[in-house]
Design a protein around this motif. Structure first.
Motif, PDB file in Angstrom:
ATOM      1  N   LEU A  71       8.315   7.447 -12.264  1.00 33.28           N
ATOM      2  CA  LEU A  71       6.997   6.815 -12.334  1.00 33.28           C
ATOM      3  C   LEU A  71       6.482   6.526 -10.930  1.00 33.28           C
ATOM      4  CD1 LEU A  71       7.885   4.250 -15.149  1.00 33.28           C
ATOM      5  CD2 LEU A  71       6.758   6.476 -15.428  1.00 33.28           C
ATOM      6  N   ARG A  72       5.260   6.952 -10.633  1.00 33.32           N
ATOM      7  CA  ARG A  72       4.682   6.744  -9.303  1.00 33.32           C
ATOM      8  C   ARG A  72       3.704   5.576  -9.340  1.00 33.32           C
ATOM      9  NH1 ARG A  72       5.515  11.728  -6.260  1.00 33.32           N
ATOM     10  NH2 ARG A  72       3.915  11.122  -4.752  1.00 33.32           N
ATOM     11  N   THR A  73       3.721   4.795  -8.264  1.00 36.91           N
ATOM     12  CA  THR A  73       2.831   3.649  -8.152  1.00 36.91           C
ATOM     13  C   THR A  73       2.736   3.273  -6.673  1.00 36.91           C
ATOM     14  OG1 THR A  73       2.426   1.380  -8.913  1.00 36.91           O
ATOM     15  CG2 THR A  73       4.717   1.995  -8.508  1.00 36.91           C
ATOM     16  N   ARG A  74       2.116   2.130  -6.389  1.00 34.63           N
ATOM     17  CA  ARG A  74       2.019   1.651  -5.012  1.00 34.63           C
ATOM     18  C   ARG A  74       2.522   0.215  -4.914  1.00 34.63           C
ATOM     19  NH1 ARG A  74      -0.546   4.779  -1.362  1.00 34.63           N
ATOM     20  NH2 ARG A  74      -1.734   6.564  -2.180  1.00 34.63           N
ATOM     21  N   VAL A  75       2.948  -0.139  -3.709  1.00 40.69           N
ATOM     22  CA  VAL A  75       3.425  -1.501  -3.456  1.00 40.69           C
ATOM     23  C   VAL A  75       2.220  -2.417  -3.294  1.00 40.69           C
ATOM     24  CG1 VAL A  75       4.703  -2.979  -1.862  1.00 40.69           C
ATOM     25  CG2 VAL A  75       5.537  -0.670  -2.375  1.00 40.69           C
ATOM     26  N   ASP A  76       2.204  -3.494  -4.078  1.00 42.13           N
ATOM     27  CA  ASP A  76       1.108  -4.461  -3.987  1.00 42.13           C
ATOM     28  C   ASP A  76       1.400  -5.509  -2.919  1.00 42.13           C
ATOM     29  OD1 ASP A  76      -1.405  -5.616  -4.973  1.00 42.13           O
ATOM     30  OD2 ASP A  76      -0.115  -7.257  -5.669  1.00 42.13           O
TER      31      ASP A  76
ATOM     32  N   GLY B 221       0.792  -1.223   0.000  1.00 43.97           N
ATOM     33  CA  GLY B 221       0.000   0.000   0.000  1.00 43.97           C
ATOM     34  C   GLY B 221       0.821   1.268   0.000  1.00 43.97           C
ATOM     35  N   ASP B 222       2.123   1.177   0.305  1.00 44.45           N
ATOM     36  CA  ASP B 222       2.972   2.374   0.308  1.00 44.45           C
ATOM     37  C   ASP B 222       3.075   2.961  -1.094  1.00 44.45           C
ATOM     38  OD1 ASP B 222       3.432   2.087   2.979  1.00 44.45           O
ATOM     39  OD2 ASP B 222       5.530   1.448   2.802  1.00 44.45           O
ATOM     40  N   GLU B 223       3.042   4.281  -1.174  1.00 45.53           N
ATOM     41  CA  GLU B 223       3.258   4.950  -2.458  1.00 45.53           C
ATOM     42  C   GLU B 223       4.758   5.098  -2.687  1.00 45.53           C
ATOM     43  OE1 GLU B 223       1.806   8.846  -5.050  1.00 45.53           O
ATOM     44  OE2 GLU B 223       1.528   8.820  -2.866  1.00 45.53           O
ATOM     45  N   VAL B 224       5.197   4.706  -3.874  1.00 42.96           N
ATOM     46  CA  VAL B 224       6.619   4.755  -4.198  1.00 42.96           C
ATOM     47  C   VAL B 224       6.806   5.403  -5.562  1.00 42.96           C
ATOM     48  CG1 VAL B 224       7.245   2.733  -2.802  1.00 42.96           C
ATOM     49  CG2 VAL B 224       6.526   2.425  -5.186  1.00 42.96           C
TER      50      VAL B 224
END
Length: 426
Positions: A265-270, A255-258
């Motif tokens: 590129l921005r995304t989240r940890v699954d 759930g962390d935004e990285v």
């Protein structure tokens, strides 16, 4: 106090570094019986009446023959309170590069001085190098106090002189502690000595067990250099895409935004996977596989970092180099820079300064850097890299300089110019 403490020893030749390390290993019962038997036999061969504990550390044949430390010797030991990784570094000036290597990850350094000689030039050099590397805490072990009849006045003079020097390097009073010890006899190493009733401080081992370790790499901003992309493409995992590596700093949770760098590129940890199953949290030093919620073009050499506290992405930097090669470094040289799992071409745009070990000051605009010298440089990179200042994130603020011709390591580098921390001699 729990956790791991990384420490290094340094000092002049014959100050007793290896004997002190051997004493720590012996007193913490970290020596196997066959190792101790081998040391006893070697000591008898030398005509000694007691075991030479330095032989537990000096492993190279040339070291044992000369009675000195040349290479960096790493030793691991533990007490019920804490585990330790200790680097015993060389005392000779010509092995400064080994001292830098051993102390580069240290959270504390033990500097030895001979109680009969006091603070000498090499003591000052080592302290300056440790300050350049950002080692946050120092212990001055005034060794061989038995040879000065445990004289309090002599110890006090040495402690005050070194304290003043450490202060000039930027060390605060609470970060430096002087301890009178005899590595040979064990005074104040692991047990308090009856021969120094005037000393009210802790033994060396007690101090190492209880000294605060800061900063905690788990509390730093998340940094994850991608080492390998895992794509099984099997019937069981047809769409699995994981990024494997070791967490360099901080912690990560699903759930962390990285942000993926240098692309931005921005995304989240699954999820955070390991061979033993998924984790709800993983911290610095853990080898994991990170899965992201979006399918992105990520490869070895990229950095997955905290979106809230990302590193700077730049194609030029100022840095401090410890030159490790017999080849000279001159302005205009083309080299390779290896940062984490990524290697790029670099140009030495400017030689800004050199640390003079004799005067403990800096020389502006030197013509070259030679073997064992430390200098400040400006580098231009062929492509941008995500870089942290070494003082804030040692793992992602350090790099290697390589020879583009044969791949040899030329220098160890620290992001940022460290000489501003030195006030001595200027």
């Amino acid at each position: 106090m729990s956790g791991l403490l990384r420490l290094a020893t340094a000092g002049s030749v014959d100050d007793g570094k290896s004997t002190l390390v051997g004493r720590l290993l012996y007193d913490t019962k970290s020596v196997l019986a066959d190792q101790l038997d081998a040391v006893r036999r070697a000591s008898v061969d030398r005509g000694l009446s007691t075991p030479d504990l330095s032989l537990l550390v000096d492993g190279l044949r040339s070291e044992r023959e000369q009675g000195i430390t040349i290479d960096v010797a790493y030793r691991y030991f533990a007490t019920p309170k804490r585990s330790f990784v200790l680097a015993d570094t060389p005392g000779h000036v010509q092995y400064t590069r080994n001292t830098v290597t051993g102390a580069s990850t240290a959270q504390l350094a033990v500097l030895l001085v001979d109680a009969r000689k006091g603070v000498v030039e090499q003591t000052r050099r080592h302290a300056a190098v440790l300050a350049l590397l950002g080692v946050p805490r120092l212990v001055l072990a005034v060794n061989k106090v038995d040879l000065i009849n445990y004289d309090e006045a002599s110890f006090t003079v040495i402690a005050k002189e070194f304290g003043a020097h450490a202060s000039s390097l930027g060390y605060e009073e609470g970060s430096v502690l002087a301890i009178p010890v005899s590595a040979l006899l064990g005074d104040n190493v692991a047990t308090r000595s009856e021969n120094t009733p005037w000393y009210q401080g802790p033994t060396l081992l007690k101090h190492l067990e209880n000294v605060p370790v800061a900063p905690d790499p788990h509390e730093a901003a998340f940094r994850f250099p991608v080492q390998y992309v895992i794509r099984p493409r099997t019937a069981e995992f047809p769409d699995y895409r994981g990024y494997a590596g070791q967490i360099a700093a901080g912690t990560v949770r699903p759930g962390d935004e990285v942000v993926v760098l240098p692309q931005g590129l921005r995304t989240r940890v699954d999820s955070v996977d390991t061979p033993r199953g998924a984790l709800q949290e993983a911290g610095a030093g853990s080898s994991v596989t990170v899965l992201l919620t979006d399918e992105l073009d990520i490869s070895r050499g990229d950095l997955i970092a905290s979106a809230e506290q990302p590193p700077e992405v730049t194609d030029e930097l100022t840095a401090t180099l410890c030159w490790l090669s017999s080849k000279s470094l001159r302005q205009g040289a083309r080299v390779l820079l290896k940062h984490g799992t990524r290697t790029v071409q670099a140009l030495v745009d400017d030689l800004r300064s050199r640390f003079d070990e004799q005067s403990l000051s800096t020389v502006d605009e030197p013509r070259s850097l030679e073997l064992n010298e430390i200098g400040g440089v400006r580098l231009r990179l062929s492509e941008p890299l995500p870089l942290d200042d070494y003082s804030s994130s040692p793992r992602t603020g350090a790099f290697l300089v390589l020879d583009p011709g044969d791949g040899d390591t030329l220098a160890a580098g620290l992001v940022g110019e460290r000489f501003s921390a030195l006030a001595c001699g200027e």
